[in-house]
Design an enzyme around this catalytic site. Structure first.
Site, short mmCIF file in Angstrom:
data_model
loop_
_atom_site.label_atom_id
_atom_site.label_comp_id
_atom_site.label_asym_id
_atom_site.label_seq_id
_atom_site.Cartn_x
_atom_site.Cartn_y
_atom_site.Cartn_z
N HIS A 237 37.54 39.29 46.23
CA HIS A 237 38.19 40.42 46.92
C HIS A 237 38.31 41.66 46.02
CE1 HIS A 237 39.37 37.77 50.23
NE2 HIS A 237 39.93 36.95 49.38
O1 RIB Z 1 43.90 39.29 50.24
C1 RIB Z 1 43.35 39.35 48.94
C2 RIB Z 1 44.27 40.07 48.02
O2 RIB Z 1 45.47 39.33 47.90
C3 RIB Z 1 43.71 40.18 46.59
O3 RIB Z 1 44.17 41.37 45.99
C4 RIB Z 1 44.30 38.98 45.90
O4 RIB Z 1 44.50 39.21 44.48
C5 RIB Z 1 45.63 38.87 46.56
O5 RIB Z 1 46.51 39.75 45.90
#
Ligand code: RIB
Ligand code: CA
Length: 318
Positions: A237
């Site tokens: 992500h």
């Molecule tokens: O949904 C993904 C996000 O949530 C990313 O930033 C991960 O690190 C969590 O914080």
């Protein structure tokens, strides 16, 4: 000229990988500072994780602690995915330095004011710090080039059916940021779920140098939750928000009007995009919707290989 950058994060396995990716390209991305915010775990734990990652690669970047929780209500952590420490898995050596005394908002304000060029913000966590900064010091918006964030999603969430974690934790902060008028590039789940790494690729990392191996071990832990939730592969992500700054050509995007639902029983924390031909507001967000996955992974692997070499050269005292 390198882009002046502030990374706001909640390490967090994928935050750590995003920091490594950015640092490997410090000739292009000039990380002026890192700020932390309660999210994947409580503030002290994720701040320690940020310090440990930077210490491991001997990166001399100041870290400032920010908000412990959202503007309203209690912090919801991502402990289920990131573990008790917020970055479970590999045993990282203790941090070699402490955060600065200044709080994150004044720390960011001073960096932005002191910079000759406009500064790019890279939030990889709930947007509480960013919302506090632009609310307390609205004039600073004129010196922010862009916000390249990880958060949201056009079609679905990962905490609820409609809300992604970073937005879900602090929808009011996200609304302030999305309605700020600052140009936003959004790496939401539409693209980050496609930026996945698979088990064989993780195994390749673990056969390589010390930084690559660390990332492989981080992903080994991170994949436990992914498997439990039925995901195929590990979505990288947060690294998407950095990769877009480095190689935007790897991504496809749509310019949309996006704002945040803060009231809905089923939709609180949803990034709501107006996809009509004539939207109700200006197209304030470049929403990333696809990525060339193999090129994205090559960008990451090459960056980690560079950090491996630097790590080994330092270890040899070269
Ligand atoms: O949904 C993904 C996000 O949530 C990313 O930033 C991960 O690190 C969590 O914080
Ligand atoms: Ca994060």
């Amino acid at each position: 000229m390198a882009t002046p950058l502030i990374i706001d994060c909640d390490p967090g396995h994928d935050d750590a990988i995003a920091i490594l990716l950015a640092y490997a390209h410090r000739d292009v991305l000039d990380i002026r500072g890192i700020t932390t915010v309660g999210g994947n775990q409580i503030l002290d734990k994720i701040t320690d994780n940020a310090l440990r990652i930077l210490s491991f690669i001997q990166a001399d970047i100041p870290v400032a602690k920010g908000a412990a929780g959202p503007l309203f209500g209690k912090l919801v952590t991502g402990e289920e995915a990131h573990g008790e420490s917020g970055m479970d898995g590999p045993a990282l050596p203790p941090a070699r330095f402490r955060p600065v005394e200044q709080g994150a908002v004044e720390f960011m304000l001073d960096i932005i004011r002191a910079s000759e060029e406009k500064v790019t913000l890279v939030p990889l966590a709930p947007l509480t710090n960013i919302a506090l900064l632009i609310t307390a010091y609205p004039e600073v918006k004129d010196k922010i080039e862009r916000i390249s964030l990880m958060g949201g999603g056009l079609c679905y969430g990962n905490v609820t059916s409609t809300a992604e974690f970073n937005i879900y934790v602090d929808p009011e902060a996200a609304k302030i940021v999305y309605e700020s008028g600052i140009p936003i590039t959004m790496s939401g789940l539409d693209v980050t779920d496609k930026a996945a790494i698979f088990e064989d690729e993780i195994e390749q990392l673990k056969q390589r140098g010390p930084v690559s191996k660390l990332v492989g071990e981080l992903l080994d832990f991170y994949s436990i939750y992914g498997k439990k939730m039925g995901y195929v592969g590990n979505a990288l992500h947060d690294p998407c928000a950095v990769a877009w700054l480095l190689s935007p050509e790897l991504f496809q995007s749509r310019h949309l009007h996006v704002t945040i639902e803060t009231e809905g029983k089923l939709t609180r924390g949803m990034t709501v995009a107006d996809q009509r031909t004539k939207p109700d507001g200006e197209c304030n967000v470049e929403v990333l919707v696809d990525v060339d996955r193999s090129a994205f992974l090559k960008l990451l692997f090459d960056a980690l290989a560079r950090l491996d070499q630097q790590y080994l050269a330092t270890a040899k005292g070269v």
